[in-house]
Design a protein around this motif. Sequence first.
Motif, short mmCIF file in Angstrom:
data_model
loop_
_atom_site.label_atom_id
_atom_site.label_comp_id
_atom_site.label_asym_id
_atom_site.label_seq_id
_atom_site.Cartn_x
_atom_site.Cartn_y
_atom_site.Cartn_z
N LYS A 1 1.76 -2.23 -40.89
CA LYS A 1 1.29 -3.43 -41.60
C LYS A 1 2.47 -4.21 -42.17
CE LYS A 1 -1.63 -4.89 -45.41
NZ LYS A 1 -2.40 -4.46 -46.57
N GLU B 1 -0.92 9.56 -41.98
CA GLU B 1 -1.56 8.37 -41.39
C GLU B 1 -1.39 7.16 -42.30
OE1 GLU B 1 -5.41 10.08 -40.97
OE2 GLU B 1 -5.11 10.55 -38.85
N ASP B 2 -1.46 7.38 -43.60
CA ASP B 2 -1.24 6.28 -44.54
C ASP B 2 0.18 5.72 -44.42
OD1 ASP B 2 -3.80 6.38 -45.62
OD2 ASP B 2 -3.21 7.69 -47.29
N ALA C 1 0.33 3.71 -41.12
CA ALA C 1 -0.43 2.45 -41.21
C ALA C 1 0.29 1.42 -42.07
CB ALA C 1 -1.82 2.74 -41.78
N LYS C 2 0.82 1.85 -43.20
CA LYS C 2 1.54 0.92 -44.09
C LYS C 2 2.80 0.40 -43.41
CE LYS C 2 3.44 0.44 -48.76
NZ LYS C 2 4.20 -0.69 -48.37
N PRO D 1 -7.97 8.80 -44.36
CA PRO D 1 -6.72 9.08 -43.64
C PRO D 1 -5.86 10.10 -44.39
CG PRO D 1 -6.85 6.75 -44.27
CD PRO D 1 -8.04 7.45 -44.84
#
Length: 87
Positions: free
Chosen positions: A14, A6-7, A10-11, A2
């Motif tokens: 989450k 994107e990281d 995503a984090k 990623p």
Amino acid sequence: MPSPLEDIIAKAIKDADKSIFNEDYGKQAKSVVAALRKARYEVVPVRPPDGLVEWAKENIPFGRLRPADLISQMYTMMVENVKKYDR
């Protein structure tokens, strides 16, 4: 693998909502936007709103600027003000 963007997204998702069922997508979306802003990103429309274009024309920085400096200042100024004129 990623991308850094994107990281970040995503984090944020989450961390926003730990539930398995009945996820709160509004909470997740707010978390993503907050994480992007913290990382110095902003979500803006692809095309500038008409009101922003008019405002930017009236607020062009004066003085002798190298073209790269002018473009950088205009970009920053428009991104920082897009929410005022996106209607």
